[in-house]
Scaffold this active site. Structure first.
Site, PDB file in Angstrom:
ATOM      1  CG  HIS A  90      -0.202  -0.076   2.614  1.00  0.00           C
ATOM      2  ND1 HIS A  90       0.306  -0.854   3.354  1.00  0.00           N
ATOM      3  CD2 HIS A  90       0.293   1.342   3.390  1.00  0.00           C
ATOM      4  CE1 HIS A  90       1.262  -0.820   4.348  1.00  0.00           C
ATOM      5  NE2 HIS A  90       1.135   0.117   4.148  1.00  0.00           N
ATOM      6  CG  HIS A  92       1.604   5.312   4.403  1.00  0.00           C
ATOM      7  ND1 HIS A  92       0.863   5.304   5.229  1.00  0.00           N
ATOM      8  CD2 HIS A  92       2.208   3.927   4.422  1.00  0.00           C
ATOM      9  CE1 HIS A  92       0.409   4.532   6.223  1.00  0.00           C
ATOM     10  NE2 HIS A  92       1.326   3.475   5.423  1.00  0.00           N
ATOM     11  CD  GLU A 102       2.839   5.487   7.314  1.00  0.00           C
ATOM     12  OE1 GLU A 102       3.289   5.322   7.218  1.00  0.00           O
ATOM     13  OE2 GLU A 102       2.120   6.434   8.424  1.00  0.00           O
ATOM     14  CB  THR A 196       2.875   3.738  10.248  1.00  0.00           C
ATOM     15  OG1 THR A 196       2.112   3.263   9.507  1.00  0.00           O
ATOM     16  CG2 THR A 196       3.708   3.289  10.108  1.00  0.00           C
TER      17      THR A 196
HETATM   18  O1  1SD Z   1      -1.134   0.670   7.409  1.00  0.00           O
HETATM   19  C1  1SD Z   1      -0.672  -0.299   8.086  1.00  0.00           C
HETATM   20  C2  1SD Z   1      -2.266  -1.244   7.439  1.00  0.00           C
HETATM   21  O2  1SD Z   1      -3.310  -0.649   6.385  1.00  0.00           O
HETATM   22  C3  1SD Z   1      -1.689  -2.282   7.259  1.00  0.00           C
HETATM   23  O3  1SD Z   1      -1.411  -2.642   5.593  1.00  0.00           O
HETATM   24  C4  1SD Z   1      -1.223  -3.323   8.396  1.00  0.00           C
HETATM   25  C5  1SD Z   1      -0.705  -4.220   8.347  1.00  0.00           C
HETATM   26  O4  1SD Z   1      -1.634  -5.026   8.530  1.00  0.00           O
HETATM   27  O5  1SD Z   1       0.725  -2.687   8.624  1.00  0.00           O
HETATM   28  C6  1SD Z   1      -0.279  -0.470   8.277  1.00  0.00           C
HETATM   29  S1  1SD Z   1       2.027  -0.230   7.930  1.00  0.00           S
HETATM   30  O6  1SD Z   1       2.202  -0.051   9.254  1.00  0.00           O
HETATM   31  O7  1SD Z   1       2.453  -1.088   7.075  1.00  0.00           O
HETATM   32  N1  1SD Z   1       1.943   1.327   7.484  1.00  0.00           N
HETATM   33 ZN    ZN Z   2       2.620   1.835   5.773  1.00  0.00          ZN
END
Ligand code: 1SD
Ligand code: ZN
Length: 274
Positions: A90, A92, A102, A196
């Site tokens: 994903h 940010h 981040e 995060t």
């Molecule tokens: O923010 C993501 C969250 O949406 C989810 O993907 C989680 C893992 O299940 O990870 C966090 S992050 O710490 O990778 N930003």
């Molecule tokens: Zn993330």
């Protein structure tokens, strides 16, 4: 849900001493020769491969564009203990080019950061691994702005139109996850941190690659035009989040889905290179 400052009220782990993201002060990192290069298993397959296709399920989950990996990808090496199976990746990003990532490097933020989330194979599932201290390995890739579109990002950017609204999904293949990562995966920073987003579990072995990748302003703007539903946004509004309309409960743009920097406390960031 309210912004990051209020997360600890409902999720006490968010005020822990091993939280993410952090600033990486490159001059105080510790060189660690055990941080060898990664093996990225099946990261460059596409559906045209004869055997397993790289099938991906895109979702606008209201706080990011999240891509579930539906084929068999995994991460090994990089100083990790054992194999980590890749579950999703994903992004940010910000509403302006000077924010979005981040993590920061020597205080500098990037306009985009990708997280590739993998879980320790020994725990069987992402859910099961999520709270274990060695449960998750997240690979962080920073992006800087380029004049030209990044061709590796194009299939992804083109899919965003189908997940414009929170809750929308789209299954595609043909995205090469490998080509979104730096060519040289042997140069990275490493520290022990957290998710995060709530519940902020301190279960993440973080890797931030040294080499940033490229994204054009046009490609970034495709991310910035995704919508989130008012009242369901988990991140802060950064004081400048765009609003598609002034009506209450109307959708507005999903931007600034980054958590502010967290203190390192007793941790030390290690580096795989000198
Ligand atoms: O923010 C993501 C969250 O949406 C989810 O993907 C989680 C893992 O299940 O990870 C966090 S992050 O710490 O990778 N930003
Ligand atoms: Zn993330």
């Amino acid at each position: 849900m309210s912004g990051p400052d209020n997360w600890p009220v409902h999720y006490p782990k968010c005020r822990g001493e091993q939280q993410s993201p952090v600033n990486i002060d490159t001059h105080s990192c510790l060189y660690d020769p055990t941080l060898t290069d990664f093996t990225l298993i099946n990261f460059n397959r596409t559906s045209s491969s004869v055997d397993v296709g790289c099938k991906l399920n895109f979702t606008n989950n209201g706080h990011s564009a999240s891509v579930r990996v539906m084929s068999d990808m995994a991460v090994e090496g990089g100083g990790l203990d054992g194999r980590y199976r890749t579950a999703e990746f994903h992004f940010h990003w910000g509403d302006m080019d000077d924010v979005g990532s981040e993590h920061a490097v020597d205080g500098a933020k990037y306009p985009l950061e990708m997280h590739v989330v993998s879980y320790a194979e020994k725990y069987g599932t992402l859910m099961n691994a999520m709270e274990k201290p060695d449960g998750l390995a997240v690979l962080g890739v920073l992006f800087h702005i380029s004049e030209q579109d990044n061709p590796a990002f194009a299939p992804l950017a083109d899919t965003l139109q189908y997940i414009h609204k929170a809750g929308e999904h789209r299954t595609v293949d043909g995205v090469q996850l490998r080509s979104l990562l730096p060519e040289d995966t042997s140069r990275f920073w490493r520290y022990a941190g957290s998710l995060t987003t709530p519940r902020c579990y301190e279960s993440v072995t973080w890797t931030i690659f040294e080499q940033p990748q490229k994204v054009s302003v046009k490609q970034l703007s495709q991310l910035r035009h995704l919508l989130h539903e008012e009242g369901h946004f988990e991140a802060h509004d950064h004081g400048s989040a765009h609003s598609a309309s002034d009506q209450p409960n109307s959708p507005s743009y999903l931007v600034n889905n980054w958590r502010p920097l967290q203190p390192l406390h007793k941790r030390r960031v290690r580096t795989s290179f000198r």
